[in-house]
Scaffold this motif. Structure first.
Motif, PDB file in Angstrom:
ATOM      1  N   SER A 164       0.847  -1.417  -0.078  1.00 21.30           N
ATOM      2  CA  SER A 164       0.054   0.120  -0.010  1.00 21.30           C
ATOM      3  C   SER A 164       0.865   1.264  -0.223  1.00 21.30           C
ATOM      4  CB  SER A 164      -0.790  -0.056   1.265  1.00 21.30           C
ATOM      5  OG  SER A 164      -0.150  -0.006   2.448  1.00 21.30           O
ATOM      6  N   LEU A 167       2.239   1.499  -3.400  1.00 23.36           N
ATOM      7  CA  LEU A 167       1.194   2.060  -4.533  1.00 23.36           C
ATOM      8  C   LEU A 167       0.987   3.619  -4.117  1.00 23.36           C
ATOM      9  CD1 LEU A 167      -1.299  -0.819  -4.436  1.00 23.36           C
ATOM     10  CD2 LEU A 167       0.465  -0.372  -6.155  1.00 23.36           C
ATOM     11  N   GLU A 168       1.056   4.028  -3.182  1.00 22.68           N
ATOM     12  CA  GLU A 168       1.058   5.503  -2.801  1.00 22.68           C
ATOM     13  C   GLU A 168       2.095   6.289  -3.178  1.00 22.68           C
ATOM     14  OE1 GLU A 168       0.741   6.298   1.292  1.00 22.68           O
ATOM     15  OE2 GLU A 168      -1.130   5.031   1.627  1.00 22.68           O
ATOM     16  N   ASP A 171       1.317   6.688  -7.129  1.00 21.14           N
ATOM     17  CA  ASP A 171       0.454   7.646  -7.312  1.00 21.14           C
ATOM     18  C   ASP A 171       0.998   9.069  -7.428  1.00 21.14           C
ATOM     19  OD1 ASP A 171      -2.322   8.069  -8.021  1.00 21.14           O
ATOM     20  OD2 ASP A 171      -2.394   8.891  -6.142  1.00 21.14           O
ATOM     21  N   ASP A 182       1.972   3.647 -14.757  1.00 18.82           N
ATOM     22  CA  ASP A 182       1.090   2.848 -14.271  1.00 18.82           C
ATOM     23  C   ASP A 182       1.939   1.547 -13.480  1.00 18.82           C
ATOM     24  OD1 ASP A 182       2.012   1.180 -16.358  1.00 18.82           O
ATOM     25  OD2 ASP A 182       0.091   1.407 -17.613  1.00 18.82           O
ATOM     26  N   ILE A 183       1.109   0.744 -13.108  1.00 19.46           N
ATOM     27  CA  ILE A 183       1.561  -0.449 -12.460  1.00 19.46           C
ATOM     28  C   ILE A 183       1.422  -1.595 -13.479  1.00 19.46           C
ATOM     29  CG2 ILE A 183       1.097  -2.435 -10.764  1.00 19.46           C
ATOM     30  CD1 ILE A 183       1.736   0.308  -9.880  1.00 19.46           C
ATOM     31  N   LEU A 209      -6.337  -6.430  -5.415  1.00 25.10           N
ATOM     32  CA  LEU A 209      -5.841  -5.823  -6.734  1.00 25.10           C
ATOM     33  C   LEU A 209      -5.964  -6.657  -7.972  1.00 25.10           C
ATOM     34  CD1 LEU A 209      -2.400  -5.201  -4.817  1.00 25.10           C
ATOM     35  CD2 LEU A 209      -3.784  -3.588  -5.693  1.00 25.10           C
ATOM     36  N   LYS A 212      -4.231  -6.933 -11.466  1.00 18.72           N
ATOM     37  CA  LYS A 212      -3.101  -6.390 -11.662  1.00 18.72           C
ATOM     38  C   LYS A 212      -1.898  -7.381 -11.257  1.00 18.72           C
ATOM     39  CE  LYS A 212      -3.253  -2.004 -12.712  1.00 18.72           C
ATOM     40  NZ  LYS A 212      -2.391  -1.386 -13.800  1.00 18.72           N
TER      41      LYS A 212
END
Length: 265
Positions: A164, A167-168, A171, A182-183, A209, A212
């Motif tokens: 998490s 991912l932050e 972003d 992007d992922i 997810l 992904k």
């Protein structure tokens, strides 16, 4: 010059020991084995990707440090490897001082992006950037230069918590310096099918997810762990072992996702 002619994938996780460098080496080898022209950029001062591909420290006259400083270009630094179609820009401990040297420069986050916007970079269909296990200026440069981020995630209790945070970070980079980031995907590593906790982690990550997460699970495998000490990717060291076969499957998934992305563009 268009950067869509190649694909720059940053392999990142701020947590160490998750199989990040092993994934970089073996995914690159698998892509090279199917005929893709691949470059690894070792951005980790520890230089494990360089060592794992047989580049001795005494032979690293120039490195990714010189690339980031703008004193040398890809073609003057790049090393061929034992794998056909796979080259590497090695790392040295000089990278430890890079953040301090460029921290006041206005282009400090875009040094790698500038270095990869050249004809030499476009000669490679895939460029994989192996990041240090932390979120620092090196990782920021890698994400600013990349089209996507591939995240190796160890099948352990704290996996989702660390994910998490990452991912932050992605972003934040997307909003501030690289809107196209992007992922690419999340690859679950060090999976032990006998471990109930590992099974639960896989289930939780897939629930949170969805698509992904790659279907391929990279197992814990002694042969994969041994390979770097011989300066070889696991796929060359022991093609038939479970870990090597898993990385070949992962490469197939990466290629498939790229085809789907291009078709949807």
């Amino acid at each position: 010059m268009s950067r869509d002619k190649n694909r720059i994938i940053t392999i990142a996780n701020q947590k160490g020991g998750v199989g990040k460098t092993t994934t970089a080496i073996n995914l690159a080898t698998a892509l090279a084995a199917i005929g893709e022209s691949v470059l690894i950029i070792d951005l980790d001062p520890q230089g494990n990707a360089s060592t794992g591909l047989g580049i001795q420290r005494r032979d690293r006259r120039f490195s990714s440090y010189d690339l980031m400083m703008g004193t040398h270009t890809i073609d003057t630094i790049v090393h061929p490897t034992v794998v056909p179609n796979l080259s590497i820009i090695p790392s040295t401990m000089d990278l430890l001082g890079l953040e301090m040297e460029i921290s006041r420069q206005s282009d400090r986050v875009f040094r790698l992006k500038k270095a990869l916007g050249t004809p030499e970079a476009l000669a490679y269909s895939y460029i994989l950037v192996d990041c240090p296990p932390s979120f620092n200026l090196l990782t920021m440069n890698a994400m600013a230069a990349a089209h996507s981020v591939l995240v190796p995630l160890q099948c352990e209790f704290f996996a989702l918590e660390g994910l998490s945070q990452l991912l932050e970070t992605v972003d934040q980079i997307r909003q501030s310096v690289n809107p196209q980031l992007d992922i690419q995907g999340i690859v679950l590593t060090m999976f032990d099918s006998r471990n109930n906790l590992a099974q639960q982690v896989v289930s939780d990550v897939r629930t949170h997810l969805g698509e992904k997460v790659y279907h391929t699970l990279i197992p814990r495998n002694v042969r994969v762990s041994e390979a770097p000490s011989y300066g070889k990717p696991a796929i060359l060291y022991d093609l038939k072992c479970a870990g090597s076969q898993a990385y070949l499957q992962l490469a197939s998934e990466v290629i498939q996702r790229e085809r789907q992305r291009k078709a949807a563009a």
